[in-house]
Design a protein around this motif. Structure first.
Motif, short mmCIF file in Angstrom:
data_model
loop_
_atom_site.label_atom_id
_atom_site.label_comp_id
_atom_site.label_asym_id
_atom_site.label_seq_id
_atom_site.Cartn_x
_atom_site.Cartn_y
_atom_site.Cartn_z
N HIS A 82 0.84 -1.20 0.00
CA HIS A 82 0.00 0.00 0.00
C HIS A 82 0.87 1.25 0.00
N GLY A 83 1.95 1.19 0.74
CA GLY A 83 2.86 2.33 0.80
C GLY A 83 3.51 2.62 -0.53
N LEU A 84 4.05 1.59 -1.16
CA LEU A 84 4.68 1.83 -2.45
C LEU A 84 3.66 2.32 -3.47
N ASN A 133 0.97 4.08 -2.94
CA ASN A 133 0.71 5.49 -2.67
C ASN A 133 1.84 6.38 -3.19
N ILE A 134 3.05 5.94 -2.94
CA ILE A 134 4.20 6.72 -3.37
C ILE A 134 4.21 6.85 -4.89
N ASN A 153 0.99 9.11 -5.97
CA ASN A 153 0.90 10.50 -5.55
C ASN A 153 2.19 11.28 -5.61
N ALA A 154 3.19 10.69 -5.00
CA ALA A 154 4.35 11.47 -4.61
C ALA A 154 4.93 12.31 -5.72
N PRO A 155 5.21 13.56 -5.39
CA PRO A 155 6.01 14.38 -6.27
C PRO A 155 7.42 13.84 -6.15
N PRO A 166 10.68 12.41 -5.23
CA PRO A 166 11.94 13.07 -4.93
C PRO A 166 13.06 12.53 -5.81
N THR A 167 12.81 11.37 -6.36
CA THR A 167 13.77 10.78 -7.28
C THR A 167 12.97 9.98 -8.28
N ILE A 216 11.62 6.96 -10.05
CA ILE A 216 11.54 5.60 -9.53
C ILE A 216 11.40 4.59 -10.66
N ARG A 248 11.67 -2.30 -10.56
CA ARG A 248 12.66 -2.60 -9.54
C ARG A 248 12.10 -2.38 -8.13
N ALA A 249 11.42 -1.25 -7.95
CA ALA A 249 10.86 -0.95 -6.63
C ALA A 249 9.84 -2.01 -6.23
N ALA A 306 11.66 -5.07 -5.17
CA ALA A 306 12.34 -4.87 -3.89
C ALA A 306 11.34 -4.93 -2.74
N VAL A 307 10.21 -4.26 -2.90
CA VAL A 307 9.24 -4.19 -1.81
C VAL A 307 8.57 -5.54 -1.57
#
Lengths: 207, 207
Positions: A165-167, A169-170, A173-175, A177-178, A180, A184-185, A188-189
Motif C-alpha cells: 500500500h505504501g509503495l 501510494n508513493i 501521488n508522490a512528487p 523526490p527521485t 523511480i 525494480r521498486a 524490492a518491496v
DNA sequence: TGTACATCAGTGAACGCGCGTTCACTGATGTAC
DNA sequence: TGTACATCAGTGAACGCGCGTTCACTGATGTAC
C-alpha cells in the motif's frame, strides 16, 4: 434480472458505473452530482431517489473501486493456483497478490486514489470482495502449509499490506523526490515482504 | 530580521502559519483562501500579493507540512546519536526514524494528510529539510558501517519508505477493516523493515 | 534635513460560476377489484 | 379482461451559498535630489 425494460433506467447501478468511469480519469475530485446525473441522461434531482446525497454516492463509488482492486487480487491469486497447497505455492501466491496490488495502482492511479479517499459517510455494507480478506487468506495459507508460524502470522498482514500500500501510494501521488524504476521498486518491496516474513523467495527463478 | 515593524504584516509567513494551523485540524480541505485571509486580519485580495492563487498556497502549505515531518525525523535520529558510528547504532537510528514517521502520522493525521495531498502546482524549491533525504542518510550510515551491502542499499530506501508510509496511510485514512493495535503494528512493520534489510534487530532489549 | 515622487502592500466591493439541494409536479408501473 | 387508484421514479426550475478571482483604489514606505 432487473432487465432493460424499466421506468427510465436501473439508475443506481448506472450512476455508480458512470462514477467509476469518471473517477478512473479524474479521481474522486471528478465526482460531481450534476455531471454524473446529466451524463447518465437524468436530471440531478433523480439521484436523490437512490442516494441520500453526493457523499453517499462518493462512498459507494469508493467502495466499488476497492472491490475492483480486490477482484484483481483474487484473479492474480487464482492464476498461480496449484493442485495441492505447498509452502512454495503459498509464497508465490502472496508474491503475486502483492505485485498485483501495486500494478493495479500504477495502471489505474486515479481509481486507486478513489478507492482510498476519505469519505464523509461509511458504506452500508462491508467491501465484497475485500482486499484485506484476500491478504488474510494468503497469510492463512502460509500458516496452513507451515511456511510461517502462528505467531508471525499475526503481524504478517500488516507487514504485507503496509509495504504494498505504501509503495502504491508513493508511485501514485508522490512528487517523486527521485525518479523511480517501478519494476525494480516493486520487486524490492514485495521481495522485502517475503524476507521479512522469513519466507524463502524464489524470485531468482522468475526475474 | 523582517521584524515586527512592517506595512501590515510579514504576510506570506503569517498565511502559511495560519494554513498549517488550519490543516492540522481540518486537513487540506480546510485550506480556504477567504478564511485564511480574514483569519490573518487581511482582505482576500491581499493574498495575491504573495501567492499566484489558492493552488500555490496549498502547495506551499503541503511542503511546509512535509518539512515539519522531516524535522521530526531528524530529531528522532539525533536522539539516538552515538559518539562513533556502529552497525548497531545505525540500525537503531533507522528504527527510530521509522517509528517517528508513523508516530507523526498518528499524532497529526490531518497534517500528514496535508503533507501528501496531490497538489495542482509544484513547489518552487525542493523540500528543506527532506524526509526522503533523512532516509537516504540512514541507509548511507548502514552502508558505511557495513551493516548492509552496497547492493542492498539501492533497494533499502524503497523498502523502508514504503513500509512506514504505507502503515501511516492505513492508520490515518483507512476505514479500518479491523481494529488496529498501533503499537504492535508499528513494531511489526519497522521490525519487518530491519529484517528485510538483513539487519539484526535488537527490539528484544527494548520492548 | 526637508520635499517630491515612485513603489508596492494593502482595501473593499463586486463578479460570476458551479455546486448540492429543494419542491411542486408529472407520468409510467403495477395491483386490487 | 378491463378499470380505478396508489405508488414511486422521474422532471424542471429555482434557490442560495461559498468559492476564487478581478479591479480601481488608497495609503504607507523608502529613496533621489
Amino acid at each position: 434480472m432487473a432487465g432493460d425494460r424499466y421506468h427510465h433506467g436501473s439508475l443506481r447501478t448506472a450512476l455508480v458505473t458512470a462514477a467509476l468511469e469518471r473517477a478512473r480519469t479524474g479521481g474522486p475530485a471528478a465526482l460531481n452530482l450534476r455531471e454524473l446525473a446529466t451524463g447518465t441522461g437524468v436530471s440531478p434531482a433523480a439521484v436523490y431517489r437512490h442516494f441520500a446525497g453526493i457523499d453517499a454516492l462518493i462512498a459507494t463509488t469508493s467502495q466499488a473501486a476497492r472491490e475492483a482492486l480486490a477482484r484483481t487480487l483474487i484473479d492474480a491469486r487464482h492464476r498461480v493456483a496449484s493442485a495441492r497447497p505447498t509452502q512454495a505455492g503459498a509464497a508465490r501466491r502472496l508474491d503475486a497478490v502483492g505485485r498485483a496490488y501495486i500494478e493495479f495502482a500504477v495502471a489505474e492511479p486515479r481509481l486507486f486514489e478513489t478507492a482510498f479517499t476519505p469519505c464523509a459517510v461509511l458504506p452500508d455494507e462491508p467491501d465484497d470482495p475485500s482486499a484485506w480478506q484476500v491478504l488474510l487468506d494468503c497469510v492463512a495459507e502460509l500458516v496452513d502449509t507451515g511456511a510461517i508460524g502462528e505467531h508471525a502470522a499475526a503481524d504478517a498482514p500488516f507487514i504485507a499490506w503496509s509495504a504494498v500500500h505504501g509503495l502504491s501510494n508513493i508511485l501514485v501521488n508522490a512528487p517523486a523526490p527521485t525518479d523511480i524504476d517501478v519494476e525494480r521498486a516493486t520487486g524490492a518491496v514485495v521481495g522485502g515482504v517475503l524476507t521479512a516474513l522469513g519466507i524463502h523467495s524464489d524470485r531468482r527463478r522468475r526475474g
